[in-house]
Design a protein around this motif. Structure first.
Motif, PDB file in Angstrom:
ATOM      1  N   ALA A 192      23.342 -12.602   6.729  1.00 20.03           N
ATOM      2  CA  ALA A 192      22.282 -12.162   7.637  1.00 20.03           C
ATOM      3  C   ALA A 192      21.600 -10.908   7.103  1.00 20.03           C
ATOM      4  CB  ALA A 192      22.850 -11.910   9.024  1.00 20.03           C
ATOM      5  N   ASP A 193      22.395  -9.984   6.589  1.00 21.42           N
ATOM      6  CA  ASP A 193      21.833  -8.754   6.048  1.00 21.42           C
ATOM      7  C   ASP A 193      20.899  -9.047   4.883  1.00 21.42           C
ATOM      8  OD1 ASP A 193      21.891  -5.729   5.832  1.00 21.42           O
ATOM      9  OD2 ASP A 193      22.550  -6.298   3.823  1.00 21.42           O
ATOM     10  N   ALA A 194      21.324  -9.935   3.981  1.00 21.46           N
ATOM     11  CA  ALA A 194      20.485 -10.281   2.835  1.00 21.46           C
ATOM     12  C   ALA A 194      19.188 -10.942   3.286  1.00 21.46           C
ATOM     13  CB  ALA A 194      21.255 -11.212   1.891  1.00 21.46           C
ATOM     14  N   HIS A 195      19.268 -11.782   4.314  1.00 20.33           N
ATOM     15  CA  HIS A 195      18.059 -12.461   4.785  1.00 20.33           C
ATOM     16  C   HIS A 195      17.073 -11.465   5.386  1.00 20.33           C
ATOM     17  CE1 HIS A 195      15.561 -15.685   6.386  1.00 20.33           C
ATOM     18  NE2 HIS A 195      15.513 -14.986   7.502  1.00 20.33           N
ATOM     19  N   PRO A 209       8.929 -19.141   4.028  1.00 15.99           N
ATOM     20  CA  PRO A 209      10.070 -18.813   4.884  1.00 15.99           C
ATOM     21  C   PRO A 209      11.390 -18.941   4.123  1.00 15.99           C
ATOM     22  CG  PRO A 209       8.580 -20.334   5.999  1.00 15.99           C
ATOM     23  CD  PRO A 209       8.145 -20.277   4.565  1.00 15.99           C
ATOM     24  N   GLY A 210      12.299 -18.038   4.412  1.00 20.15           N
ATOM     25  CA  GLY A 210      13.632 -18.115   3.829  1.00 20.15           C
ATOM     26  C   GLY A 210      14.535 -19.016   4.637  1.00 20.15           C
ATOM     27  N   ASP A 211      15.754 -19.199   4.172  1.00 25.49           N
ATOM     28  CA  ASP A 211      16.747 -20.030   4.842  1.00 25.49           C
ATOM     29  C   ASP A 211      17.438 -19.174   5.888  1.00 25.49           C
ATOM     30  OD1 ASP A 211      18.522 -21.957   5.570  1.00 25.49           O
ATOM     31  OD2 ASP A 211      19.820 -21.744   3.819  1.00 25.49           O
ATOM     32  N   ALA A 212      16.976 -19.256   7.120  1.00 23.08           N
ATOM     33  CA  ALA A 212      17.522 -18.407   8.184  1.00 23.08           C
ATOM     34  C   ALA A 212      18.991 -18.731   8.407  1.00 23.08           C
ATOM     35  CB  ALA A 212      16.741 -18.619   9.468  1.00 23.08           C
ATOM     36  N   TRP A 253      14.173 -14.258  12.840  1.00 20.84           N
ATOM     37  CA  TRP A 253      14.588 -14.538  11.458  1.00 20.84           C
ATOM     38  C   TRP A 253      13.418 -14.756  10.522  1.00 20.84           C
ATOM     39  CZ3 TRP A 253      19.066 -12.881  10.477  1.00 20.84           C
ATOM     40  CH2 TRP A 253      20.120 -13.016  11.372  1.00 20.84           C
ATOM     41  N   HIS A 254      12.367 -15.408  11.007  1.00 18.90           N
ATOM     42  CA  HIS A 254      11.253 -15.753  10.119  1.00 18.90           C
ATOM     43  C   HIS A 254      10.111 -14.751  10.176  1.00 18.90           C
ATOM     44  CE1 HIS A 254      13.077 -19.507   9.028  1.00 18.90           C
ATOM     45  NE2 HIS A 254      13.164 -19.882  10.286  1.00 18.90           N
ATOM     46  N   GLY A 255      10.132 -13.828  11.138  1.00 19.92           N
ATOM     47  CA  GLY A 255       9.101 -12.806  11.220  1.00 19.92           C
ATOM     48  C   GLY A 255       9.275 -11.749  10.147  1.00 19.92           C
ATOM     49  N   PHE A 256       8.338 -10.806  10.123  1.00 23.35           N
ATOM     50  CA  PHE A 256       8.272  -9.810   9.047  1.00 23.35           C
ATOM     51  C   PHE A 256       8.993  -8.546   9.506  1.00 23.35           C
ATOM     52  CE2 PHE A 256       4.210 -12.354   8.770  1.00 23.35           C
ATOM     53  CZ  PHE A 256       4.782 -13.302   7.942  1.00 23.35           C
ATOM     54  N   HIS A 257      10.263  -8.510   9.231  1.00 27.08           N
ATOM     55  CA  HIS A 257      11.203  -7.483   9.685  1.00 27.08           C
ATOM     56  C   HIS A 257      10.770  -6.082   9.234  1.00 27.08           C
ATOM     57  CE1 HIS A 257      15.130  -6.216  11.028  1.00 27.08           C
ATOM     58  NE2 HIS A 257      15.340  -5.598   9.900  1.00 27.08           N
ATOM     59  N   PRO A 258      10.888  -5.057  10.095  1.00 28.04           N
ATOM     60  CA  PRO A 258      11.551  -5.049  11.405  1.00 28.04           C
ATOM     61  C   PRO A 258      10.605  -5.237  12.593  1.00 28.04           C
ATOM     62  CG  PRO A 258      11.094  -2.797  10.783  1.00 28.04           C
ATOM     63  CD  PRO A 258      10.545  -3.660   9.668  1.00 28.04           C
ATOM     64  N   HIS A 259       9.370  -5.612  12.335  1.00 29.02           N
ATOM     65  CA  HIS A 259       8.388  -5.733  13.423  1.00 29.02           C
ATOM     66  C   HIS A 259       8.464  -7.137  14.026  1.00 29.02           C
ATOM     67  CE1 HIS A 259       6.857  -1.884  12.089  1.00 29.02           C
ATOM     68  NE2 HIS A 259       6.769  -2.370  10.871  1.00 29.02           N
TER      69      HIS A 259
END
Length: 451
Positions: free
Chosen positions: A394-397, A373-376, A244-250
């Protein structure tokens, strides 16, 4: 070695980077300082690679066994919790290597929660098919099937094989046949021409052997263990790779913060009964694809990596300057830690004065960029896209985290001259310093027990 002030408290070891900071040597050091009831794995799976070199020269890359197995007063047992993805075949290979290092009866040290998912060869092949289909946009997966096992369990919870199923051949056989059908459907969907597929009966037999060699336990085991003795929770991967807090999609399909160990403690009626230990290198590394603002390829030749290199699925092992901005982000994402361990403190001399430190970032326009960090939406419950739909929150996060990844990929680091001594790293991160490693073994650690 002197015992820490909180010797009767469990410890949670978390990597405040992209992984490879030194969680294994930290756990090895902790288990040399006092006797813990077990080393508990609470996230990830067999893709973990925690290198420990004992003072007598023995080396092992810990993947599922806890890194207290080579403790000087004898092996510390390993517990694979319900939040771990267990690979019985990889565990067998790891146990064989530990036996070659004169660890007596390695499998007798292991307990496994019956609810833990298992990663199978079908998950592994599906994982690799997806990565091949991404072409140049690979996520940097380790190709071990851990994320695929998580995704499959979310999409088809009744069909997901667990450690407990290994005791019941009929149940396991049915689930493996359904996994094989799933893999065939994925091949057709993605146009993958590979046809590698294991034999179901061979796997049923191998997993039955696993169930006989380790002790598979129910939900009462860990609370009972914690009531008898403190444990070490050995984290896998790093906070900057968190689902959740990592730099998506990696990212990894795993909660890499302290959330999982703290949840297990709370379930056992011991909420907050742990000290949280963050681990960082004196410089920053990243294994595989994804944003890395302080990367400096010229450092790679100066800072050799004896136990890490280019991986056929994960990609290159990358090296850069100390990234204090990234570590601050990680601290915020995991809710802080109680003490800090700094590894590779001898790197400054090896780099010949080339190491610098990053204090912040700027964007393309030269404006300050401060990642927050965003609100996971759901700690400990991965909902990465594909397979299966995402709920709106979840999609928005994840879209937010992907935008942050894009911003960091284009960011410029604000670099200050000179390496940063461990004490200054601790001061910059506002965290007491517990230990400093200037070499690969526990004997190379300088202890500074926090108050």
């Amino acid at each position: 070695m002197s015992a820490p002030a909180w010797a009767d408290t469990s410890a949670v070891v978390v990597d405040l980077g992209f992984g490879d900071a030194g969680k294994g040597v930290t756990v090895d050091l902790l288990c040399a300082r006092r006797r813990y009831g077990a080393v508990v794995r609470a996230n990830g799976g067999a893709q973990a690679a925690h290198n420990v070199v004992a003072p007598d020269g023995r080396h092992h890359t810990f993947s599922q066994f806890g890194a207290g197995t080579l403790a000087p007063d004898g092996p510390v047992p390993t517990h694979l919790s319900r939040l771990m993805v267990v690979d019985p075949l990889a565990l067998a290979a790891e146990g064989a290597h530990l036996a070659s290092l004169s660890v007596p009866d390695p499998f007798g040290l292991v307990t496994v929660d019956e609810r833990a998912l298992i990663a199978t060869p079908w998950h592994q092949e599906a994982n690799r098919i997806r990565e091949r289909a991404r072409g140049g946009g690979r996520h940097g997966s380790c190709g071990m099937g851990v994320g695929e096992a998580m995704a499959y369990a979310l999409a088809r919870p009744g069909d997901a094989p667990t450690a407990g199923d290994c005791r019941t051949p009929a149940v396991l056989r049915r689930k493996l046949h359904r996994l094989a059908d799933h893999l065939d459907a994925l091949r057709r969907e993605l146009g993958d021409g590979s046809r590698t597929s294991p034999d179901v009966e061979d796997c049923v037999a191998a997993y039955g052997g696993f169930a006989r060699r380790v002790r598979i336990v129910d939900e009462s085991y860990l609370p009972g263990l914690l009531a008898r003795a403190p444990v070490v929770f050995e984290g896998a991967q790093g906070v900057l790779l968190d689902e959740w807090h990592g730099f998506h999609p990696h990212t990894t399909w795993s909660t890499t913060t302290t959330a999982n160990p703290l949840a297990l403690l709370a379930e056992a009626g011991r909420p907050g009964d742990a000290r949280r230990i963050g681990v960082v290198r004196a410089y920053t590394t990243r294994h595989g694809a994804g944003p890395f603002p302080t990367e400096d390829p010229s450092l790679a030749g100066l800072l050799p990596e004896p136990h890490n290199g280019t991986h056929p699925w994960q990609g290159a092992f990358r090296v850069g300057h100390l990234d204090l901005a990234a570590h601050r982000y990680a601290l915020a994402a995991t809710g802080g830690v109680d003490s800090l361990v700094v590894t590779h403190a001898d790197s400054a001399a090896a780099a010949g004065g080339r190491l610098r430190r990053c204090t912040g970032y700027t964007d393309r326009a030269g404006r300050p960029l401060v990642p927050v960090p965003g609100d996971a939406p759901a700690p400990s419950h991965p909902l990465h896209p594909a397979p299966g739909p995402l709920d709106a929150r979840a999609d928005a996060h994840l879209r937010r985290q992907a935008a942050l990844a894009d911003a960091l990929a284009a960011a410029r680091p604000v670099l200050a001259d000179g390496p940063t001594p461990p004490e200054e790293i601790a001061d910059a991160l506002g965290t007491p310093l517990e230990a400093v490693f200037s070499g690969p073994t526990r004997d190379d650690a300088r202890i500074t027990a926090p108050a």
